[in-house]
Design an enzyme around this catalytic site. Structure first.
Site, PDB file in Angstrom:
ATOM      1  N   TYR A  74       0.834  -1.217   0.000  1.00  0.00           N
ATOM      2  CA  TYR A  74       0.000   0.000   0.000  1.00  0.00           C
ATOM      3  C   TYR A  74       0.863   1.258   0.000  1.00  0.00           C
ATOM      4  O   TYR A  74       0.468   2.294  -0.540  1.00  0.00           O
ATOM      5  CB  TYR A  74      -0.930  -0.028   1.204  1.00  0.00           C
ATOM      6  CG  TYR A  74      -2.228   0.707   0.997  1.00  0.00           C
ATOM      7  CD1 TYR A  74      -2.969   0.551  -0.173  1.00  0.00           C
ATOM      8  CD2 TYR A  74      -2.739   1.560   1.965  1.00  0.00           C
ATOM      9  CE1 TYR A  74      -4.162   1.220  -0.357  1.00  0.00           C
ATOM     10  CE2 TYR A  74      -3.932   2.230   1.799  1.00  0.00           C
ATOM     11  CZ  TYR A  74      -4.642   2.057   0.635  1.00  0.00           C
ATOM     12  OH  TYR A  74      -5.841   2.732   0.457  1.00  0.00           O
ATOM     13  N   LYS A 130      -3.605   8.106   3.083  1.00  0.00           N
ATOM     14  CA  LYS A 130      -4.798   7.817   3.883  1.00  0.00           C
ATOM     15  C   LYS A 130      -4.613   8.270   5.332  1.00  0.00           C
ATOM     16  O   LYS A 130      -5.565   8.725   5.979  1.00  0.00           O
ATOM     17  CB  LYS A 130      -5.117   6.324   3.840  1.00  0.00           C
ATOM     18  CG  LYS A 130      -5.659   5.844   2.499  1.00  0.00           C
ATOM     19  CD  LYS A 130      -6.989   6.481   2.152  1.00  0.00           C
ATOM     20  CE  LYS A 130      -7.596   5.860   0.905  1.00  0.00           C
ATOM     21  NZ  LYS A 130      -8.869   6.499   0.510  1.00  0.00           N
TER      22      LYS A 130
END
Length: 255
Positions: free
Chosen positions: A154, A161
Site C-alpha cells: 500500500y 490515507k
C-alpha cells in the site's frame, strides 16, 4: 432504513462502476429518500452510463478535485440540480504506480505529491468548495483504509490515507462551529477498480478472509455504504472526527 435520508440533498463523488462503494451509497441514498448529484472526471460518459443504473438516473457534473476552476464553479454547477447540500461523500483516491506495490523507497516526490493532492488535500478542498451550499446539520463523509498500520504494497497510498484521517479531524475542528460534521468510514478490502490498480492486492484478500471475526465479503460494498448513510443521516448529530470501521472486525484482532 426506509426514509433515513428523506429530503436530504447529497453530492457523491467517486462513482466509476456499480461495484464501487460510492455507487452503493448513491443507490441506498435514493432508496432512502435523498436527492443525489454525482461528480465525475475524465471518462465522464462512463459515469453518466453508470448513473442510469441507479433507481433514479442522477445528474453528473464534471469535477477534477485538483482543478481550482472546477472547485470554484462547484457551487453553481450543483445549484443547477439542487438548491443546497446536506451531505458530501468523498470517495476519491489515486496514486501513481510508482507509489504502490513495494515502491515506497523509490517513489519520486512528484508522484507522492500527486497521491497526497488527490487522496488527502482534496477532502478539505471539496468540503471548502461546497461549504456555501451547506447549513448546520450537514455532514461530510470520506472513505479510508485503516492507516494506523503499515500495509504491504500500500506504501504511499497508506501515507495519504493517514493524512486523510488527520484532515478529517481538522475539518471536524474547523467546521464544528458551523454545525457541520466530518467522519470517515474505514472499509475492509473490496474488489473495486481502485483495488485492481494495487499490485499484490490479493495479500489483503487472503488476510481478511482468514481473520475477520464476522467474515468478510470482498465483493459486497453495501455494508460500508450503509455506514456512510448512517453518518449522513440525523442519527449521529453529535459525532464528528470519528472513523467507523466496517471491516468484519479485522482491525480489532491481534496478529
Amino acid at each position: 432504513m426506509s426514509g433515513l435520508l428523506a429530503g436530504k440533498r447529497l453530492l457523491v463523488t467517486g462513482v466509476i462502476t456499480d461495484a464501487s462503494i460510492a455507487f452503493s451509497v448513491a443507490r441506498l441514498a435514493q432508496e432512502n429518500g435523498a436527492q443525489v448529484v454525482l461528480t465525475g472526471y475524465g471518462r465522464l460518459s462512463l459515469v453518466e452510463r453508470i448513473a442510469k443504473r441507479l433507481p433514479e438516473p442522477a445528474p453528473v457534473i464534471e469535477l477534477d478535485v485538483t482543478n481550482r476552476e472546477h472547485l470554484a464553479a462547484l457551487g453553481d454547477r450543483v445549484r443547477e440540480h439542487v438548491d443546497g447540500l446536506d451531505g458530501i461523500v468523498h470517495s476519491i483516491g489515486f496514486a501513481p504506480q510508482s507509489c504502490l506495490g513495494g515502491g515506497f523507497l523509490d517513489a519520486p516526490w512528484e508522484d507522492v505529491a500527486t497521491a497526497v493532492h488527490v487522496s488527502t488535500y482534496s477532502y478539505q478542498a471539496l468540503a471548502t468548495a461546497a461549504l456555501p451550499l451547506m447549513a448546520s446539520g450537514s455532514s461530510v463523509v470520506g472513505l479510508t483504509f485503516d492507516a494506523t498500520k503499515a500495509w504491504p504494497v500500500y506504501d504511499w497510498m497508506g501515507v495519504a490515507k493517514a493524512g486523510l484521517e488527520s484532515a478529517s479531524r481538522y475539518l471536524a475542528l474547523h467546521l464544528g462551529p458551523k454545525g457541520i460534521r466530518s467522519n470517515l468510514v474505514a472499509a475492509g478490502p473490496l474488489r473495486t477498480v481502485a483495488a485492481k490498480s494495487i499490485p499484490g492486492f490479493e495479500q489483503f484478500e487472503d488476510a481478511w478472509s482468514a481473520r475477520a471475526p464476522l467474515g468478510w465479503n470482498l465483493t459486497d460494498s453495501e455494508p460500508a455504504a450503509r455506514a456512510c448513510l448512517a453518518l449522513l443521516s440525523d442519527w449521529f448529530p453529535a459525532t464528528t472526527g470519528e472513523i467507523v470501521h466496517v471491516d468484519g472486525g479485522y482491525h480489532a484482532i491481534g496478529a
